[in-house]
Scaffold this motif. Structure first.
Motif, PDB file in Angstrom:
ATOM      1  N   SER A 119      46.101 -70.605 -23.225  1.00 22.27           N
ATOM      2  CA  SER A 119      46.611 -71.778 -23.935  1.00 22.27           C
ATOM      3  C   SER A 119      46.526 -73.039 -23.090  1.00 22.27           C
ATOM      4  O   SER A 119      46.246 -72.994 -21.886  1.00 22.27           O
ATOM      5  N   LYS A 120      46.822 -74.158 -23.717  1.00 24.71           N
ATOM      6  CA  LYS A 120      46.816 -75.436 -23.013  1.00 24.71           C
ATOM      7  C   LYS A 120      47.881 -75.505 -21.925  1.00 24.71           C
ATOM      8  O   LYS A 120      47.805 -76.338 -21.035  1.00 24.71           O
ATOM      9  N   ALA A 121      48.858 -74.620 -21.985  1.00 22.61           N
ATOM     10  CA  ALA A 121      49.888 -74.577 -20.947  1.00 22.61           C
ATOM     11  C   ALA A 121      49.287 -74.184 -19.594  1.00 22.61           C
ATOM     12  O   ALA A 121      49.850 -74.483 -18.546  1.00 22.61           O
ATOM     13  N   VAL A 122      48.134 -73.517 -19.612  1.00 22.36           N
ATOM     14  CA  VAL A 122      47.464 -73.105 -18.377  1.00 22.36           C
ATOM     15  C   VAL A 122      46.827 -74.308 -17.697  1.00 22.36           C
ATOM     16  O   VAL A 122      46.787 -74.390 -16.478  1.00 22.36           O
ATOM     17  N   ARG A 178      46.840 -62.258 -22.310  1.00 24.97           N
ATOM     18  CA  ARG A 178      47.372 -63.622 -22.433  1.00 24.97           C
ATOM     19  C   ARG A 178      47.597 -64.172 -21.041  1.00 24.97           C
ATOM     20  O   ARG A 178      48.369 -63.615 -20.255  1.00 24.97           O
ATOM     21  N   ALA A 179      46.918 -65.272 -20.730  1.00 21.57           N
ATOM     22  CA  ALA A 179      47.057 -65.897 -19.416  1.00 21.57           C
ATOM     23  C   ALA A 179      48.305 -66.774 -19.404  1.00 21.57           C
ATOM     24  O   ALA A 179      48.511 -67.585 -20.299  1.00 21.57           O
ATOM     25  N   LEU A 180      49.122 -66.606 -18.396  1.00 25.50           N
ATOM     26  CA  LEU A 180      50.315 -67.428 -18.224  1.00 25.50           C
ATOM     27  C   LEU A 180      49.954 -68.680 -17.418  1.00 25.50           C
ATOM     28  O   LEU A 180      48.920 -68.711 -16.739  1.00 25.50           O
ATOM     29  N   PRO A 181      50.780 -69.713 -17.480  1.00 27.07           N
ATOM     30  CA  PRO A 181      50.461 -70.970 -16.784  1.00 27.07           C
ATOM     31  C   PRO A 181      50.127 -70.810 -15.298  1.00 27.07           C
ATOM     32  O   PRO A 181      49.244 -71.501 -14.781  1.00 27.07           O
ATOM     33  N   ASP A 182      50.778 -69.886 -14.596  1.00 24.37           N
ATOM     34  CA  ASP A 182      50.496 -69.689 -13.168  1.00 24.37           C
ATOM     35  C   ASP A 182      49.095 -69.134 -12.913  1.00 24.37           C
ATOM     36  O   ASP A 182      48.629 -69.132 -11.773  1.00 24.37           O
ATOM     37  N   SER A 183      48.421 -68.669 -13.955  1.00 23.08           N
ATOM     38  CA  SER A 183      47.062 -68.135 -13.804  1.00 23.08           C
ATOM     39  C   SER A 183      46.104 -69.182 -13.262  1.00 23.08           C
ATOM     40  O   SER A 183      45.127 -68.847 -12.588  1.00 23.08           O
ATOM     41  N   ALA A 184      46.372 -70.434 -13.534  1.00 11.96           N
ATOM     42  CA  ALA A 184      45.490 -71.515 -13.085  1.00 11.96           C
ATOM     43  C   ALA A 184      45.428 -71.587 -11.564  1.00 11.96           C
ATOM     44  O   ALA A 184      44.385 -71.931 -10.998  1.00 11.96           O
ATOM     45  N   ARG A 185      46.516 -71.239 -10.901  1.00  9.60           N
ATOM     46  CA  ARG A 185      46.571 -71.325  -9.437  1.00  9.60           C
ATOM     47  C   ARG A 185      46.328 -69.986  -8.755  1.00  9.60           C
ATOM     48  O   ARG A 185      46.239 -69.915  -7.532  1.00  9.60           O
TER      49      ARG A 185
END
Length: 95
Positions: A18-21, A54-61
């Motif tokens: 999602s865009k939250a990532v 489902r990727a959680l926001p912390d997945s970006a880092r």
């Protein structure tokens, strides 16, 4: 998410990022990492199963190693739950 079943078909996986990532570039990078990590794990899934990651926001880092550890843990948990559900269903169907 626990695997669902499609009897007789190869296992498959889908991804929700999602865009939250993050922005588009970040989301696509996370999705590419997850696809790369999931490909060799598909063979470990039961025939006909479908998994949504489902990727959680912390997945970006997260590094690929960290994502792999999280993915392995999530898959193990989902497979355990699916196994328990099928055992419960089989026990309920027995005379």
């Amino acid at each position: 998410t626990a695997p669902s079943s499609r009897p007789g078909q190869s296992p498959r996986a889908g991804f929700v990022v999602s865009k939250a990532v993050g922005g588009s570039v970040v989301r696509h990078a996370v999705a590419r990492k997850l696809r790369h990590l999931m490909a060799p794990r598909l063979g470990d899934l039961p025939v006909g199963s479908s998994v949504v990651v489902r990727a959680l926001p912390d997945s970006a880092r997260a590094t690929s190693v960290e994502l792999a550890v999280d993915l392995d843990g999530a898959l193990a948990s989902a497979l355990r739950k699916a196994s328990l559900r099928s055992e419960t269903a089989a026990a309920g169907a027995a005379p």
